[in-house]
Design a protein around this motif. Structure first.
Motif, PDB file in Angstrom:
ATOM      1  N   GLY A  11      83.788  56.908  28.336  1.00  0.00           N
ATOM      2  CA  GLY A  11      83.406  56.877  30.401  1.00  0.00           C
ATOM      3  C   GLY A  11      84.028  55.936  31.079  1.00  0.00           C
ATOM      4  O   GLY A  11      84.389  54.975  30.521  1.00  0.00           O
ATOM      5  N   PHE A  12      83.292  55.471  32.061  1.00  0.00           N
ATOM      6  CA  PHE A  12      83.594  54.846  33.419  1.00  0.00           C
ATOM      7  C   PHE A  12      82.586  54.077  33.915  1.00  0.00           C
ATOM      8  O   PHE A  12      81.305  54.829  33.233  1.00  0.00           O
ATOM      9  CB  PHE A  12      83.916  55.529  33.583  1.00  0.00           C
ATOM     10  N   LEU A  13      82.760  52.682  33.719  1.00  0.00           N
ATOM     11  CA  LEU A  13      81.655  52.013  34.666  1.00  0.00           C
ATOM     12  C   LEU A  13      81.979  52.401  36.058  1.00  0.00           C
ATOM     13  O   LEU A  13      83.044  51.874  36.955  1.00  0.00           O
ATOM     14  CB  LEU A  13      80.627  50.896  34.246  1.00  0.00           C
ATOM     15  N   SER A  14      80.591  52.691  37.516  1.00  0.00           N
ATOM     16  CA  SER A  14      81.677  52.884  38.310  1.00  0.00           C
ATOM     17  C   SER A  14      82.122  51.409  38.789  1.00  0.00           C
ATOM     18  O   SER A  14      82.600  51.457  39.853  1.00  0.00           O
ATOM     19  CB  SER A  14      79.630  53.205  39.633  1.00  0.00           C
ATOM     20  N   SER A  15      81.863  50.406  38.547  1.00  0.00           N
ATOM     21  CA  SER A  15      82.202  48.701  38.804  1.00  0.00           C
ATOM     22  C   SER A  15      82.968  48.673  38.839  1.00  0.00           C
ATOM     23  O   SER A  15      83.602  47.460  38.904  1.00  0.00           O
ATOM     24  CB  SER A  15      80.731  47.937  39.348  1.00  0.00           C
ATOM     25  N   THR A  16      83.810  48.985  37.500  1.00  0.00           N
ATOM     26  CA  THR A  16      84.692  48.344  36.472  1.00  0.00           C
ATOM     27  C   THR A  16      85.963  49.377  36.764  1.00  0.00           C
ATOM     28  O   THR A  16      85.333  50.888  35.881  1.00  0.00           O
ATOM     29  CB  THR A  16      83.934  48.133  34.779  1.00  0.00           C
ATOM     30  N   PRO A  17      87.410  48.946  36.756  1.00  0.00           N
ATOM     31  CA  PRO A  17      88.065  49.746  36.341  1.00  0.00           C
ATOM     32  C   PRO A  17      88.239  50.244  34.843  1.00  0.00           C
ATOM     33  O   PRO A  17      88.184  49.315  34.121  1.00  0.00           O
ATOM     34  CB  PRO A  17      89.697  49.448  37.105  1.00  0.00           C
ATOM     35  N   ARG A  46      85.652  53.151  28.750  1.00  0.00           N
ATOM     36  CA  ARG A  46      84.866  52.207  28.106  1.00  0.00           C
ATOM     37  C   ARG A  46      85.166  53.506  27.192  1.00  0.00           C
ATOM     38  O   ARG A  46      84.518  54.626  27.315  1.00  0.00           O
ATOM     39  CB  ARG A  46      83.904  51.835  27.933  1.00  0.00           C
ATOM     40  N   LYS A  47      84.368  52.448  25.998  1.00  0.00           N
ATOM     41  CA  LYS A  47      82.979  53.324  24.889  1.00  0.00           C
ATOM     42  C   LYS A  47      82.536  52.974  24.377  1.00  0.00           C
ATOM     43  O   LYS A  47      82.294  51.720  24.779  1.00  0.00           O
ATOM     44  CB  LYS A  47      85.125  53.767  23.456  1.00  0.00           C
ATOM     45  N   TYR A  48      81.452  54.145  23.575  1.00  0.00           N
ATOM     46  CA  TYR A  48      79.690  53.024  22.978  1.00  0.00           C
ATOM     47  C   TYR A  48      79.756  54.192  21.357  1.00  0.00           C
ATOM     48  O   TYR A  48      80.013  55.089  22.364  1.00  0.00           O
ATOM     49  CB  TYR A  48      78.939  53.248  24.632  1.00  0.00           C
ATOM     50  N   ALA A  49      79.054  53.260  21.239  1.00  0.00           N
ATOM     51  CA  ALA A  49      78.518  54.338  20.119  1.00  0.00           C
ATOM     52  C   ALA A  49      78.006  55.376  20.537  1.00  0.00           C
ATOM     53  O   ALA A  49      76.233  54.778  21.189  1.00  0.00           O
ATOM     54  CB  ALA A  49      78.061  53.811  19.041  1.00  0.00           C
ATOM     55  N   VAL A  50      77.895  56.727  19.820  1.00  0.00           N
ATOM     56  CA  VAL A  50      76.636  57.131  19.738  1.00  0.00           C
ATOM     57  C   VAL A  50      76.468  57.846  18.999  1.00  0.00           C
ATOM     58  O   VAL A  50      77.492  57.687  17.784  1.00  0.00           O
ATOM     59  CB  VAL A  50      77.057  58.349  20.810  1.00  0.00           C
ATOM     60  N   PRO A  88      87.000  48.583  25.960  1.00  0.00           N
ATOM     61  CA  PRO A  88      86.307  47.738  25.762  1.00  0.00           C
ATOM     62  C   PRO A  88      84.879  48.439  25.357  1.00  0.00           C
ATOM     63  O   PRO A  88      84.447  50.019  25.666  1.00  0.00           O
ATOM     64  CB  PRO A  88      86.400  47.413  26.433  1.00  0.00           C
ATOM     65  N   THR A  89      84.349  48.021  24.399  1.00  0.00           N
ATOM     66  CA  THR A  89      82.834  48.970  23.890  1.00  0.00           C
ATOM     67  C   THR A  89      81.752  48.266  24.539  1.00  0.00           C
ATOM     68  O   THR A  89      81.661  46.924  24.500  1.00  0.00           O
ATOM     69  CB  THR A  89      82.647  48.412  22.277  1.00  0.00           C
ATOM     70  N   MET A  90      80.758  49.032  25.160  1.00  0.00           N
ATOM     71  CA  MET A  90      79.896  48.704  25.898  1.00  0.00           C
ATOM     72  C   MET A  90      78.659  49.113  25.033  1.00  0.00           C
ATOM     73  O   MET A  90      78.645  50.221  24.319  1.00  0.00           O
ATOM     74  CB  MET A  90      79.482  49.575  27.067  1.00  0.00           C
ATOM     75  N   SER A  91      77.526  48.776  25.609  1.00  0.00           N
ATOM     76  CA  SER A  91      76.667  49.208  24.665  1.00  0.00           C
ATOM     77  C   SER A  91      75.372  50.091  25.682  1.00  0.00           C
ATOM     78  O   SER A  91      74.718  50.037  25.078  1.00  0.00           O
ATOM     79  CB  SER A  91      74.763  46.898  24.684  1.00  0.00           C
ATOM     80  N   GLY A  92      75.748  50.337  26.850  1.00  0.00           N
ATOM     81  CA  GLY A  92      74.939  51.276  27.035  1.00  0.00           C
ATOM     82  C   GLY A  92      75.933  52.692  27.652  1.00  0.00           C
ATOM     83  O   GLY A  92      77.213  52.619  27.439  1.00  0.00           O
TER      84      GLY A  92
END
Length: 74
Positions: free
Chosen positions: A34-40, A43-47, A64-68
């Motif tokens: 998915g994406f973060l609205s403030s970052t181009p 991204r990915k995150y563990a589910v 890049p791995t995100m925590s949320g």
């Protein structure tokens, strides 16, 4: 069988769709994209969701791995 015109596939992006749930072949860690609205960039995150597909080892290393949680719609 379906025939496509030469060059047609060149317009298909070389990254998973937003919201895809994937894991690399030799890993049990499943990631949602998915994406973060403030970052181009994606991204990915563990589910713990069921996976949509398996990709070759290293295919997700460029994200890049995100925590949320990430979003596909703002």
């Amino acid at each position: 069988m379906k025939t496509v015109l030469l060059g047609t596939m060149a317009t298909v992006p070389n990254e998973p769709w937003c919201g895809a749930v994937l894991h690399e072949r030799s890993s049990s860690t499943v990631y949602a994209t998915g994406f973060l609205s403030s970052t181009p960039g994606m991204r990915k995150y563990a589910v713990t969701n069921p996976t949509h597909g398996v990709v070759p080892d290293g295919a997700l290393s460029g994200f890049p791995t995100m925590s949320g949680a990430l979003a596909c719609i703002w």
